[in-house]
Design an enzyme around this catalytic site. Structure first.
Site, mmCIF file in Angstrom:
data_model
loop_
_atom_site.group_PDB
_atom_site.id
_atom_site.type_symbol
_atom_site.label_atom_id
_atom_site.label_comp_id
_atom_site.label_asym_id
_atom_site.label_seq_id
_atom_site.Cartn_x
_atom_site.Cartn_y
_atom_site.Cartn_z
ATOM 1 N N SER A 87 0.866 -1.183 0.000
ATOM 2 C CA SER A 87 0.000 0.000 0.000
ATOM 3 C C SER A 87 0.902 1.234 0.000
ATOM 4 O O SER A 87 0.928 2.018 0.932
ATOM 5 C CB SER A 87 -0.906 -0.004 1.232
ATOM 6 N N LYS A 146 7.290 -0.432 14.520
ATOM 7 C CA LYS A 146 6.198 -1.196 13.934
ATOM 8 C C LYS A 146 6.843 -2.221 13.026
ATOM 9 O O LYS A 146 7.423 -1.867 12.000
ATOM 10 C CB LYS A 146 5.319 -0.234 13.118
ATOM 11 N N LYS A 167 9.974 5.192 7.252
ATOM 12 C CA LYS A 167 10.330 4.046 6.408
ATOM 13 C C LYS A 167 11.460 4.497 5.496
ATOM 14 O O LYS A 167 11.266 5.352 4.625
ATOM 15 C CB LYS A 167 9.131 3.644 5.547
ATOM 16 N N GLN A 180 -6.427 -1.667 7.249
ATOM 17 C CA GLN A 180 -5.331 -2.566 6.851
ATOM 18 C C GLN A 180 -4.695 -3.289 8.038
ATOM 19 O O GLN A 180 -4.314 -4.448 7.936
ATOM 20 C CB GLN A 180 -4.270 -1.731 6.123
ATOM 21 N N GLU A 181 -4.545 -2.570 9.162
ATOM 22 C CA GLU A 181 -3.807 -3.176 10.278
ATOM 23 C C GLU A 181 -4.501 -2.922 11.608
ATOM 24 O O GLU A 181 -4.873 -1.790 11.912
ATOM 25 C CB GLU A 181 -2.389 -2.572 10.361
ATOM 26 N N ASP A 231 -3.933 0.973 11.679
ATOM 27 C CA ASP A 231 -3.434 1.677 10.503
ATOM 28 C C ASP A 231 -4.492 1.471 9.435
ATOM 29 O O ASP A 231 -4.617 0.383 8.871
ATOM 30 C CB ASP A 231 -2.073 1.121 10.062
ATOM 31 N N HIS A 248 -3.241 -6.161 2.570
ATOM 32 C CA HIS A 248 -2.286 -7.141 3.077
ATOM 33 C C HIS A 248 -2.873 -8.542 3.244
ATOM 34 O O HIS A 248 -2.210 -9.441 3.756
ATOM 35 C CB HIS A 248 -1.684 -6.671 4.409
ATOM 36 N N GLU A 288 -3.105 5.407 12.434
ATOM 37 C CA GLU A 288 -2.209 5.780 11.327
ATOM 38 C C GLU A 288 -3.007 5.885 10.031
ATOM 39 O O GLU A 288 -3.912 5.079 9.795
ATOM 40 C CB GLU A 288 -1.133 4.694 11.205
ATOM 41 N N ASP A 331 1.687 8.253 7.500
ATOM 42 C CA ASP A 331 2.590 7.352 6.767
ATOM 43 C C ASP A 331 2.578 7.762 5.299
ATOM 44 O O ASP A 331 3.453 8.497 4.849
ATOM 45 C CB ASP A 331 2.131 5.894 6.999
ATOM 46 N N GLU A 379 1.935 -9.466 6.831
ATOM 47 C CA GLU A 379 2.766 -9.061 7.969
ATOM 48 C C GLU A 379 2.664 -10.042 9.134
ATOM 49 O O GLU A 379 3.030 -9.730 10.259
ATOM 50 C CB GLU A 379 2.415 -7.637 8.401
ATOM 51 N N HIS A 381 8.897 -1.266 9.385
ATOM 52 C CA HIS A 381 9.180 -2.218 8.313
ATOM 53 C C HIS A 381 8.279 -1.906 7.124
ATOM 54 O O HIS A 381 7.515 -0.934 7.151
ATOM 55 C CB HIS A 381 8.891 -3.644 8.806
ATOM 56 N N ARG A 382 8.318 -2.772 6.072
ATOM 57 C CA ARG A 382 7.342 -2.735 4.995
ATOM 58 C C ARG A 382 6.621 -4.075 4.966
ATOM 59 O O ARG A 382 7.062 -5.051 5.561
ATOM 60 C CB ARG A 382 8.001 -2.507 3.611
HETATM 61 P P1 PGA Z 1 3.167 -1.233 3.126
HETATM 62 O O1 PGA Z 1 2.285 -1.188 4.431
HETATM 63 O O2 PGA Z 1 4.551 -1.628 3.495
HETATM 64 O O3 PGA Z 1 2.448 -2.228 2.271
HETATM 65 O O4 PGA Z 1 3.135 0.164 2.530
HETATM 66 C C1 PGA Z 1 2.748 -0.784 5.664
HETATM 67 C C2 PGA Z 1 2.007 0.426 6.172
HETATM 68 O O5 PGA Z 1 1.077 0.942 5.510
HETATM 69 O O6 PGA Z 1 2.337 0.916 7.250
HETATM 70 ZN ZN ZN Z 2 0.831 2.584 7.118
#
Ligand code: PGA
Ligand code: ZN
Length: 430
Positions: A42, A386, A335, A163-164, A242, A155, A283, A310, A205, A363-364
């Site tokens: 993403s 994270k 990142k 997403q998270e 997130d 993911h 996030e 982010d 993840e 991380h990614r």
């Molecule tokens: P990505 O996701 O590494 O796929 O961009 C991680 C995030 O959005 O924090």
């Molecule tokens: Zn993010």
């Protein structure tokens, strides 16, 4: 000592089985640094460019042979003879060689692999642990981990908007104990999901990817899992999300849990969620160019929780500077591959913390065994990391490296715990 004598890159695979780049830098006293670059799914549209071959006959176009040859044929001849410890000059040399705004000529993946490998080689040559090399003698803050135990969005195929879903064991006394709180919660969650007949296979993840029906449904499961371990939600373990909302935003509306919401409506929904659950961080609650929406979110929620940008900031000092002026967030996700050099990453971290905001090293979703971020987060005393769930080696290796650093530091080490969180988490500080 520490003069670069060779730079060699090659193509490797990341945790999704897709190509990325690994680079080895050797210095004149024989020490080497090896770095591997991760890759997002993403990704923010303002990130520096991850160079891919586009040759459909190899890896569906995702090969990294161009980035590899950019290191071996263009960057290597330019940096051999430079001192690996002169990070600023080295990175500036590569930025100039590239010459574009977003590193699209050489590729941020190519440039970053050399930038990090040089730092590691220089630390080895200096005989210092990497975290001390990066941050100096005062490096000793073990981060509070944000652990992504449910993977939705891009993911996984769980069908969740967000997403998270993360657990934050901020109430633990040490990093090692925080890790245990996270693992026990993760295992409890697994047994709860299994008992419901839900899938317990994991997403990118390492978090579960169940087909739960809504954001609230997931949060209820997390509370249940925490309490099943005997820990207390809102005292020992907190929650975070997130949203990665750029992925469900189009034409001014957010498609959230089956409804089309405006920025204001979505912020109101977050407010309700924060009132009902011990959420201390959100996030990318809003999309990467919804600057007005972000300011609204900070007005409504900024005193209570951490609001992380982010995709909004993409670790870019210019975007963070705008965010500070417009009060768009109160924390920045860091990142390295969003910006493409260690030096610029350090600039962004400095700008973030100098303005009283929090930084979170990340991380990614596509990762490797590389553990550089673990040393970076301790080295700079950043206090939050994270790095995914409590499964899959590419995530666990970062935690294992932090355990090793905790061991090395011994009584000199400090655990960030709750102190790094502003707002309602403060109420529980002892
Ligand atoms: P990505 O996701 O590494 O796929 O961009 C991680 C995030 O959005 O924090
Ligand atoms: Zn993010």
């Amino acid at each position: 000592m520490g003069v670069i004598v060779s730079v060699k890159a090659w193509e490797i695979l990341d945790s999704r089985g897709l190509p990325t780049i690994r680079t080895k830098v050797m210095v004149d006293d024989g020490y080497v640094g090896i770095a591997s670059v991760p890759s997002g799914a993403s990704t923010g549209s303002h990130e520096a460019l991850e160079l891919r071959d586009g040759d459909k006959k190899r890896y569906g176009g995702k090969g990294t042979l161009k980035a590899v040859s950019n290191v071996n044929d263009i960057i290597a001849p330019a940096v051999v003879g430079m001192n690996a410890g002169e990070q600023g000059s080295l990175d500036q040399m590569m930025i100039d060689l590239d010459g574009t705004e977003n590193k699209s000529k050489l590729g941020a993946n190519a440039i970053l692999s050399v930038s990090i490998a040089a730092a590691i080689a220089s630390a080895e040559s200096a005989g210092l642990p990497l975290y001390n090399y990066l941050g100096g003698a005062g490096a000793r803050l073990l981060p509070t981990p944000m652990m992504n135990v449910i993977n939705g969005g891009k993911h996984s195929d769980a069908g969740l908007s967000v997403q998270e879903f993360l657990v934050i064991p901020a109430g633990a006394p040490t990093f090692g104990e925080a890790l245990r709180y996270g693992v026990e919660t993760f295992q409890a969650l697994k047994s709860i999901l299994a008992a419901e007949g839900e899938a317990v296979s994991v997403g990118d993840e390492g978090g579960f990817a169940p087909h739960l029906k809504s954001t609230r449904d997931v949060l209820d499961h997390l509370i249940k899992a925490i309490e099943m371990t005997g820990l207390k939600a809102g005292r020992d373990v907190y929650l975070a999300m997130d949203s990665a909302s750029s992925e469900f935003h189009s034409q001014g509306l957010y498609q959230f849990d089956g409804a089309g919401l405006t920025s204001e409506e979505l912020v109101l929904e977050y407010k309700k969620l924060c009132a009902a659950y011990p959420i201390i961080s959100i996030e990318d609650g809003l999309a990467e160019d919804d600057w007005a929406g972000w300011s609204t979110m900070v007005r409504e929620l900024g005193a209570a929780i951490q609001i992380i940008g982010d995709d909004l900031f993409v670790t870019n000092p210019e975007r963070v500077a705008r965010g500070i002026v417009e009060r768009s967030a109160n924390a920045v996700l860091i990142k390295l591959n969003q910006i493409g050099t260690l030096s610029e990453t350090l600039d962004t971290i400095h700008m973030t913390t100098a303005n009283g905001w929090k930084a979170i090293v990340s991380h990614r979703s596509g990762e490797t065994s590389d553990t550089f971020i673990s040393d970076l987060v301790v080295g700079l005393n950043i206090g939050q990391i994270k790095t995914g769930s409590l499964s899959r080696s590419e995530r666990i290796e970062k935690y294992n490296r932090l355990l090793e650093i905790e061991e090395d530091l011994g009584s000199a080490g400090r655990f960030a715990g709750l102190d790094v969180f502003a707002g309602k988490a403060n109420a529980n500080r002892s």
